[in-house]
Design a protein around this motif. Structure first.
Motif, short mmCIF file in Angstrom:
data_model
loop_
_atom_site.label_atom_id
_atom_site.label_comp_id
_atom_site.label_asym_id
_atom_site.label_seq_id
_atom_site.Cartn_x
_atom_site.Cartn_y
_atom_site.Cartn_z
N ARG A 188 2.06 -22.29 -1.37
CA ARG A 188 2.51 -21.48 -2.10
C ARG A 188 2.31 -20.06 -1.95
O ARG A 188 1.55 -19.51 -2.23
N LEU A 215 3.33 -25.65 -8.13
CA LEU A 215 2.46 -25.78 -8.27
C LEU A 215 1.91 -26.57 -10.11
O LEU A 215 2.27 -25.68 -10.37
N ILE A 223 -0.33 -28.31 -12.21
CA ILE A 223 -1.94 -27.68 -13.65
C ILE A 223 -1.77 -28.62 -14.24
O ILE A 223 -1.09 -28.45 -15.26
N HIS A 224 -2.75 -29.60 -13.98
CA HIS A 224 -2.97 -30.60 -15.60
C HIS A 224 -3.86 -29.61 -16.63
O HIS A 224 -5.38 -29.74 -15.45
N ALA A 258 -14.33 -17.42 -17.72
CA ALA A 258 -13.86 -17.94 -19.28
C ALA A 258 -14.10 -19.70 -18.71
O ALA A 258 -14.89 -20.13 -19.68
N ASP A 289 7.80 -17.79 -3.17
CA ASP A 289 8.30 -19.40 -4.36
C ASP A 289 8.12 -18.38 -5.73
O ASP A 289 8.91 -19.37 -6.71
N GLY A 331 -14.97 -20.87 -16.03
CA GLY A 331 -15.93 -21.79 -15.60
C GLY A 331 -16.05 -21.61 -13.78
O GLY A 331 -15.98 -22.57 -13.38
N ILE A 377 -7.83 -23.53 -9.34
CA ILE A 377 -8.12 -24.58 -9.40
C ILE A 377 -7.78 -25.00 -8.27
O ILE A 377 -8.33 -25.98 -7.10
N ASN A 417 -19.05 -27.54 -14.39
CA ASN A 417 -18.57 -25.96 -14.52
C ASN A 417 -19.81 -25.34 -14.22
O ASN A 417 -20.71 -25.37 -15.07
N GLU A 438 -8.33 -30.58 -14.91
CA GLU A 438 -8.00 -30.27 -14.45
C GLU A 438 -9.36 -28.71 -14.77
O GLU A 438 -9.72 -28.82 -13.60
N LEU A 439 -8.43 -28.27 -15.62
CA LEU A 439 -9.80 -27.11 -16.46
C LEU A 439 -11.15 -27.48 -16.88
O LEU A 439 -11.85 -26.33 -16.59
N LYS A 444 11.77 -24.15 -2.67
CA LYS A 444 10.57 -23.42 -3.59
C LYS A 444 8.68 -24.72 -3.74
O LYS A 444 9.40 -25.84 -3.90
N THR A 445 8.42 -23.66 -3.59
CA THR A 445 7.06 -24.55 -3.24
C THR A 445 6.86 -24.87 -5.11
O THR A 445 6.33 -23.68 -5.26
N ARG A 458 -10.81 -24.29 -5.80
CA ARG A 458 -12.01 -24.98 -6.03
C ARG A 458 -12.10 -26.27 -5.43
O ARG A 458 -12.54 -27.12 -5.19
N ARG A 460 -14.65 -29.73 -16.33
CA ARG A 460 -15.25 -30.29 -15.02
C ARG A 460 -16.90 -30.39 -15.15
O ARG A 460 -17.26 -29.66 -15.92
N PRO A 489 -17.03 -22.90 -22.20
CA PRO A 489 -16.35 -22.09 -23.15
C PRO A 489 -16.13 -22.51 -24.48
O PRO A 489 -16.63 -23.95 -24.39
#
Lengths: 970, 243
Positions: free
Chosen positions: A209, B207, B209-210, A248, A225, A250, A369, B219, B213-214, B204-205, A372, B216, B228
């Motif tokens: 991407r 991504l 993000i759920h 913030a 993209d 991590g 993400i 962390n 997923e932020l 287009k590629t 990681r 963990r 946080p």
């Protein structure tokens, strides 16, 4: 249907003599391997060399047009001297022999060398010959030498090298082969050309991407993209907000930060202390010759006390505040970074950049993400500098590329420090899928080369006692007089621009004209169009070049220009040296210059002549060696004062950094029989071996030495043994920069080093911050933003390389004139239709040009191609050519200096840390030209004359390589 | 039956013009040349080029796209330029489907350039005949070249490998595969010319993000004793209740 009569297969010259030679292209600075196909001794065509590691057989529009550079009527073919009694700038030249030319130069330069070597200034537009031009300057004894970096992208080099020990392009780059997310920011549409194109295409096809952050969407950005428009000069704000979000949430790679950076190191926070803001140091047994002793402290989480960094079993706090046994308050560097970015929220950045806070957050999340969760593990064993053996190399596959869009601002150094820190937080330095160095990088932070720090290093009839360019590590490294004033004509390495590691070529003419810091005698310009597109404030600079003292002598008494073509600058020469083209000479792309290494190991390359020199053209390198010999500079003559080197190829083979060091300009086929690489005795057949091997030498490092090289024991020791670096210590990433803090302490009167003159103390204290911060560009701070609401930028197009292709009949059919691109809505708001003649005006000047509506453009920005607009008659184009009548130069509206200070003195329009030319800080407004105004760009200049030795320009061409007639007049 | 053609991948074309000048330099000195340049150093230079690249903008800021579009003769399977030619100079080869101009028969009447809906044919002002892309017919069969070099100059030059070359009638060829798998399309199919050259569209590629997923377990902020926290300005029960 009858069969065809015209044979579509057979060559039009079937019995011609065919020859194929390999060499290296030089239509831009990318330096692809090419094959030149000759027919009857003439160039029939040029294609990419499939066996060359840099371009694997591809070639771009410029490379394919080399024929039209070689055979251009803009060629200068004879040395020329300004006719006596004529005015400089009028272009009245007469032929002079090379012997006479050398006599003139030897006599004049000899006198300067014997009295005050500083009075000779050598500035080159192109860096890729720096090892020789720099050597010549050093041997001559003048400190007044630099190449173009100061007006190009020194911020990018310095900002990254002072942080990670490497930088983009020649020194390193994105590992697109393994990356999954690639962010290109502030990059011109073609930088850095073919290797980027090859890699980007594979990257996209393999599912990567690609995000482009740029005010403009052209070139590469067309296939991004996602395009994120950004206001010019605000990239630092974006970077800091991204860092804020990454910390913030991590999303940083803690292990990487702990072991490989100075994040955990404890900073002295006792503001009464002389070492305030410096790392606390402890006593360690110092190794002989150690560059960066391992004597800093961590606060160990396991034992809850201060320990030496990297102690076995220790793990530092990255956050928190602590007190040493003696009561000194300390914090880890990372804690200070967190505090610094506390207020740099995405909402804050939205106001500045024009990018929504939501997008900024999302970008941070994507980067964090991906880094990681898409970790790479390569089964490569390696040992780190602290003796720990690793079974694998880890990669976090997020990569970046950046260039002048970030650099050419007066806040660029800090923006780029912020980018480097972001790349570090993501754990991507010298790792697969992230950023990878190219040898001879990484280097210690800062690299060891130093200029002298004392004016006594400049002595008559002596080489300079130090390098002309270097990497200051503290104020004692500055090249200043006892009163703190600069020694160099461009004021580089002075308190005004302390870390100006590439010099300030954009201020040489102004300073020399004004006599500030002093007057010079001779200015020698090589391959630099300073009277046109390479200067700011071009109209005024052209006047300075011809301005006279009351006595009638020119303020810059003697100007020598070396160029292959009839550039705008040649008109201002007193002596013109006709250079050869790249097809006519030997050249070296050395690791001592701007290297062309690959990630996996050092590469260097050569050019060998494929056609003989035209007319009396002489390669500039041969000129320097001849001049060096006649001036009896020690490197060029033996003990008896006799010529040491037959010619440039002989010099390249036999010159070593020190007698017997085994290190020379070329690293391939060294040793008596060519059996050694990197280091070895001179090989008399070295050139032949390069010629047999596609003119390139590629040394592949063992896999275990190809990654994590800042801290890779095997690599660092190999690099030291090979003479590439002097030290084998680990190169910890400087998240927190003590170098900058040392300058700040000096400005606050706290240091034991030198301290700046009083009038510069505030400036240094402000900008020399050990952590990046955002500030509005300096020019913008002094502009009336209501009156001048727009930013103006330039970039170079795919099919032209600055002014290098101005003479090219084919390439100018792609770009013969330039427009000012304006966002369609912005234009309509100003009553400007597509194609209208308009004025673009800054506080410094105005230019008339044509407007072009664009939707792929951030509304607060206008832009154009650089160097497409030319002076009338230059490059042997007709005076009514589009380049001068519809083409325009934006440089006229940009000043090389900021508005005067209260004391009347003026700083360079540059970054206060590095002296980087702040081209893109300029603010402008646009308005329609009045009815009745001529449909012609303004300003206009008196058309340039042709010189002796130049051919007439044909009015048509019908090029058939190897045939007799190829063009003519009607 | 062989039909040689180019497939141009718009998803990776960056508009560098390598195809434009590598074609020019190969052909001007080859059997299809010379290629004329008029006023090469004067105002309004112009010349014969077989391949040109145009760059378009689509949409309105900030939702704009920039597209680089190379175009050369598409070697149509049913080429309208052939039947209109009064002298038979314009012909399509049976063996490989390449459409060529016989310079010795061409009288420069330009009828073919009217018939071609793609603007692929240029009148060479010096030789006074029509010229166009030959798919480098003088390279692709030349046994004196290494196999790797037996392809059109533009294909060899293209730094992004945006230009593929092969037989679109061979289902296993690289070009057939690209057309089939990457949505290769014909230009202006309504003209019924069945152009052999195809284009691959942009893709287009993205991504995704759920949100979770932020968050963990590992962390790194936890390691240093910090997680946080909501910002002081964020909403909490304190804003709406009063016990």
């Amino acid at each position: 249907m009858s069969s065809p009569i015209h044979d579509p297969f057979t060559s039009p010259l079937p019995n011609a003599e065919i020859e194929i030679k390999t060499t290296t292209c030089y239509m831009c600075a990318c330096r692809c391997g090419i094959r030149v196909h000759l027919r009857n001794g003439e160039v029939r065509y040029i294609d990419g060399n499939p066996d060359h590691p840099l371009n694997n057989g591809v070639i771009c529009a410029k490379g394919s047009s080399g024929i039209m550079k070689q055979y251009s009527p803009a060629r200068l073919t004879k040395p020329l001297r300004r006719k006596e009694g004529t005015e400089r700038g009028a272009g009245d030249f007469e032929e002079v022999s090379w012997e006479e030319t050398f006599s003139i130069l030897t006599e004049r330069l000899g006198k300067l060398r014997a009295t005050d070597p500083k009075k000779f200034a050598l500035f080159t537009g192109r860096d890729q010959m720096q090892a020789l031009t720099g050597l010549f300057a050093r041997q001559f004894g003048t400190p007044n030498y630099a190449a173009h970096g100061g007006f190009c992208s020194v911020n990018l080099a310095a900002g990254m090298i002072y942080t990670i020990g490497g930088s983009f392009w020649e020194f390193g780059g994105p590992d697109l082969e393994r990356s999954k997310l690639f962010i290109m920011i502030g990059t011109a549409e073609d930088h850095h050309s073919n290797p980027m194109k090859i890699a980007l295409s594979k990257f996209k096809r393999e599912g990567g991407r690609f995000i482009s952050i740029n005010p403009v969407r052209t070139g590469y950005s067309a296939i991004a993209d996602e395009w994120v428009p950004i206001r010019p000069g605000t990239d630092g704000a974006l970077m800091l907000a991204l860092i804020h979000e990454i910390i913030a949430l991590g999303l940083y790679d803690r292990e990487f930060l702990v072991r490989y950076t100075n994040s955990g190191q404890l900073v002295n926070l006792d503001d009464k202390h002389d070492e305030f803001g410096m790392f606390v140091r402890t006593e360690v047994a110092k190794e002989e010759g150690c560059y960066d002793p391992q004597n800093k402290l961590w606060w160990d989480r396991n034992t809850n006390k201060a320990v030496i960094t990297h102690s076995e079993g220790a793990d530092p706090y990255l956050l928190g505040e602590f007190a040493l046994p003696d009561g000194t308050a300390v914090k880890p560097a990372f804690q200070l970074l967190q505090e610094r970015v506390q207020d740099y929220t995405p909402e804050w950045a939205e106001q500045i950049t024009g990018i929504s806070a939501e997008t900024i957050r999302r970008l941070a999340h994507e980067m964090g993400i991906t880094a990681r969760d898409q970790k790479i593990e390569l089964p490569i064993a390696w040992t780190d500098s602290w003796g720990k053996e690793h079974d694998t190399v880890t990669g976090n596959p997020v990569s970046f590329h950046a260039m002048r869009g970030l650099a050419a601002h007066s806040n660029g150094f800090h923006s780029i420090r912020a980018l480097s820190i972001l790349m570090t937080l993501l754990g991507t330095i010298d790792r697969p899928g992230g950023f990878r160095h190219k040898p001879p990088f990484p280097r210690p932070i800062p690299p060891c080369a130093r200029t002298p720090n004392d004016p006594r290093a400049v002595q008559p009839n002596s080489p300079l006692d130090g390098m002309a360019l270097g990497w200051p590590s503290d104020p004692d490294d500055l090249f200043v007089n006892a009163d703190g004033s600069p020694v160099r004509i461009d004021k580089a390495f002075s308190w005004e621009y302390p870390l100006s590691v590439h010099g300030l070529m954009h201020n040489v003419i102004t300073n020399a004209w004004r006599g500030d810091p002093y007057k010079i005698d001779t200015l020698l310009l090589f391959m630099a169009n300073m009277a046109w597109n390479s200067s700011m404030n071009t109209s005024a600079v052209r006047k300075m070049l011809v301005d006279k003292e009351e006595s009638g002598e020119y303020k810059i008494p003697f100007i020598v220009v070396c160029d292959a073509f009839h550039s705008e600058t040649t008109a201002f020469a007193d002596l013109i040296l006709p250079d050869t083209t790249y097809l006519e000479r030997h050249d070296v792309m050395s690791m001592l210059d701007r290297p062309i290494s690959e990630f996996d190991g050092p590469v260097d390359a050569v050019r060998i002549p494929v056609v003989p020199p035209t007319g009396e053209c002489k390669p500039f390198q041969e000129v320097l060696i001849e001049l060096g010999t006649r001036l009896k500079l020690p490197a060029f003559v033996n003990k008896e004062g006799q010529r040491k080197y037959r010619d440039y190829p002989d010099f390249i083979v036999n010159w070593e950094t020190a007698p017997g060091s085994g290190i020379g300009f070329l690293s391939g086929w060294r040793g008596k029989g060519g059996e050694k690489s990197i280091r070895g005795e001179p090989n008399p057949n070295q050139w032949e071996m390069y010629a047999k091997n596609n003119c390139v030498h590629h040394y592949e490092l063992p896999r275990s030495y190809q990654f994590m090289r800042n801290w890779n024991k095997g690599y660092l020791e190999w690099s030291q043994r090979s003479g590439i670096t002097r030290y084998a210590e680990p190169i910890l990433i400087h998240l927190y920069s003590e170098v900058l803090q040392k300058f700040r302490l000096a400005a606050q009167g706290k240091s034991i080093t030198r301290q700046p003159p009083a009038h510069l103390a505030k400036r240094i204290e402000t900008y020399f911050d050990p952590l990046p911060f955002y500030y509005e560009p300096l020019e913008t701070q002094t502009s009336d933003k209501q009156k001048y609401p727009l930013s103006a930028l330039t970039q170079r197009p795919m099919a032209m390389y600055h002014s290098w292709d101005s003479q090219n009949a084919w390439l100018r059919q792609i770009h013969a004139h330039n427009y000012l691109y304006v966002n369609a809505r912005t234009a309509k708001g100003a009553g400007i239709a597509d194609g209208d003649w308009i004025w673009v005006e800054s506080q410094w000047g105005k230019v008339r040009c044509m407007a072009r509506h664009s939707e792929s453009l951030e509304p607060g920005t206008v832009w154009t191609w650089n160097a497409i607009g030319k002076a009338a008659g230059a490059w042997n184009l007709s005076p009514d050519a589009n380049e001068s009548q519809q083409g325009f130069l934006l440089n006229h509206v940009i000043s090389e200096e900021l508005p005067p200070q209260t004391d009347g003195k003026r700083f360079s329009n540059s970054d206060p840390i590095t002296g980087q030319a702040a081209w893109y800080d300029v603010r402008v407004r646009i308005y329609k030209a009045e009815a009745g105004e001529p449909e012609q760009t303004s300003p206009q200049f008196e058309p340039m004359k042709k010189y002796p030795g130049m051919s007439d320009r044909p009015s048509w061409l019908n090029y058939l390589g190897g045939s007799k007639k190829k063009g003519g007049a009607k | 039956m062989t039909q040689l053609a180019l497939v141009i991948d718009l998803n990776v074309c960056v508009g560098c013009h390598a195809c434009v000048t590598s074609c020019k330099e190969w052909n001007t000195s080859g059997s299809a040349g010379p290629l004329f340049d008029e006023r090469p150093y004067d105002a309004n230079p112009t010349g014969t080029f077989f391949n040109r690249v145009q760059t378009f903008e689509m949409g309105k800021y900030p939702n704009s796209e920039t597209l680089h579009f190379p175009k050369s003769c598409l070697h149509c399977e049913d080429p309208p330029c052939v039947p209109v030619c009064p002298t038979g100079a314009s012909y399509k080869r049976k063996e490989d489907g390449i459409v060529l101009v016989d310079y010795d028969k061409c009288i420069g009447c330009k009828y073919c350039s009217w018939a071609c809906p793609y603007g692929a044919r240029e009148f060479d002002e010096k030789q006074k005949v029509m010229k166009k892309c030959t798919l480098c017919v003088d390279r692709i069969y030349d046994q004196s070249l290494a196999e790797i070099d037996r392809k059109p100059a533009c294909v060899k030059a293209c730094p992004t490998s945006a230009r593929l070359f092969g037989d679109i009638h061979d289902p296993e060829s690289e070009v057939s595969l690209a057309i089939r798998e990457d949505g290769g399309y014909a230009l202006m199919p309504e003209w019924g010319t069945h152009p052999a050259n195809h284009y691959l569209p942009r893709r287009k590629t993205k991504l995704k993000i759920h949100k979770d997923e932020l968050e963990r377990a590992d962390n790194p902020l936890k390691v240093d004793g910090q997680l946080p926290k909501p910002g002081k300005g964020d909403s909490s029960m304190d804003d709406v209740s009063a016990w």
